[in-house]
Motif scaffolding. Sequence first.
Motif, PDB file in Angstrom:
ATOM      1  N   SER A  64       0.832  -1.210   0.000  1.00  9.52           N
ATOM      2  CA  SER A  64       0.000   0.000   0.000  1.00  9.52           C
ATOM      3  C   SER A  64       0.863   1.256   0.000  1.00  9.52           C
ATOM      4  CB  SER A  64      -0.940  -0.002   1.206  1.00  9.52           C
ATOM      5  OG  SER A  64      -1.847  -1.077   1.113  1.00  9.52           O
ATOM      6  N   GLN A  65       1.901   1.269   0.819  1.00 10.59           N
ATOM      7  CA  GLN A  65       2.810   2.424   0.863  1.00 10.59           C
ATOM      8  C   GLN A  65       3.593   2.552  -0.444  1.00 10.59           C
ATOM      9  OE1 GLN A  65       5.084   1.618   4.403  1.00 10.59           O
ATOM     10  NE2 GLN A  65       3.583   2.566   5.744  1.00 10.59           N
ATOM     11  N   PHE A  66       3.978   1.422  -1.028  1.00 11.96           N
ATOM     12  CA  PHE A  66       4.720   1.427  -2.295  1.00 11.96           C
ATOM     13  C   PHE A  66       3.855   2.029  -3.404  1.00 11.96           C
ATOM     14  CE2 PHE A  66       6.605  -1.138  -5.940  1.00 11.96           C
ATOM     15  CZ  PHE A  66       7.727  -0.342  -6.054  1.00 11.96           C
ATOM     16  N   ILE A  67       2.600   1.628  -3.469  1.00 13.01           N
ATOM     17  CA  ILE A  67       1.686   2.180  -4.476  1.00 13.01           C
ATOM     18  C   ILE A  67       1.527   3.680  -4.269  1.00 13.01           C
ATOM     19  CG2 ILE A  67      -0.720   2.207  -5.259  1.00 13.01           C
ATOM     20  CD1 ILE A  67      -0.719  -0.870  -4.680  1.00 13.01           C
ATOM     21  N   GLN A  68       1.383   4.098  -3.026  1.00 12.18           N
ATOM     22  CA  GLN A  68       1.254   5.536  -2.753  1.00 12.18           C
ATOM     23  C   GLN A  68       2.521   6.286  -3.145  1.00 12.18           C
ATOM     24  OE1 GLN A  68      -0.469   6.366   1.121  1.00 12.18           O
ATOM     25  NE2 GLN A  68      -1.840   4.605   0.898  1.00 12.18           N
ATOM     26  N   ALA A  69       3.689   5.667  -2.923  1.00 17.87           N
ATOM     27  CA  ALA A  69       4.958   6.301  -3.305  1.00 17.87           C
ATOM     28  C   ALA A  69       5.081   6.437  -4.820  1.00 17.87           C
ATOM     29  CB  ALA A  69       6.134   5.503  -2.738  1.00 17.87           C
ATOM     30  N   LEU A  70       4.428   5.548  -5.558  1.00 17.32           N
ATOM     31  CA  LEU A  70       4.480   5.589  -7.021  1.00 17.32           C
ATOM     32  C   LEU A  70       3.387   6.470  -7.631  1.00 17.32           C
ATOM     33  CD1 LEU A  70       5.124   1.800  -7.721  1.00 17.32           C
ATOM     34  CD2 LEU A  70       6.746   3.683  -8.058  1.00 17.32           C
ATOM     35  N   GLY A  71       2.518   7.016  -6.805  1.00 16.20           N
ATOM     36  CA  GLY A  71       1.362   7.761  -7.284  1.00 16.20           C
ATOM     37  C   GLY A  71       1.665   8.824  -8.314  1.00 16.20           C
TER      38      GLY A  71
END
Length: 135
Positions: free
Chosen positions: A60-67
Amino acid sequence: GHLGASRGVRLVLAGHWIPKDLVDNIEFDCELRKQRARARQPRRILIPVGGAGAQKTFVSQFIQALGSHVAEGKVQLMLNAGDHEHMRVAFAEALAAIGVSDYAVVDSMEGVHEYAERLRSGVEPTHAVTLFAFK
């Protein structure tokens, strides 16, 4: 630490089991990746998860970092929740957090094979994010 990694710990090796059908075309697929990189096309990131959900927070944090990279068209995400409903929900929540509400969903193995063949033939995904989620 950042994205769940402990500070001061050096990661030496990480791996994951890979099905045979994913490595059957490895030379061809790698050549396509190199061509995409040379052409400065969006990076494609496949994020598969297991059923226990241990990766849920990190992913979830990785996806947010890639936003911002997704929004700018620099990254295409392929999120594989498999048949794990709680991970499908976690992916959907993470996508909502970065403002992505319009994404493709592949919900069958036939769809997975069709998706892979389209990519190998040079057809771009219909959306910046594809969620693989089976019932």
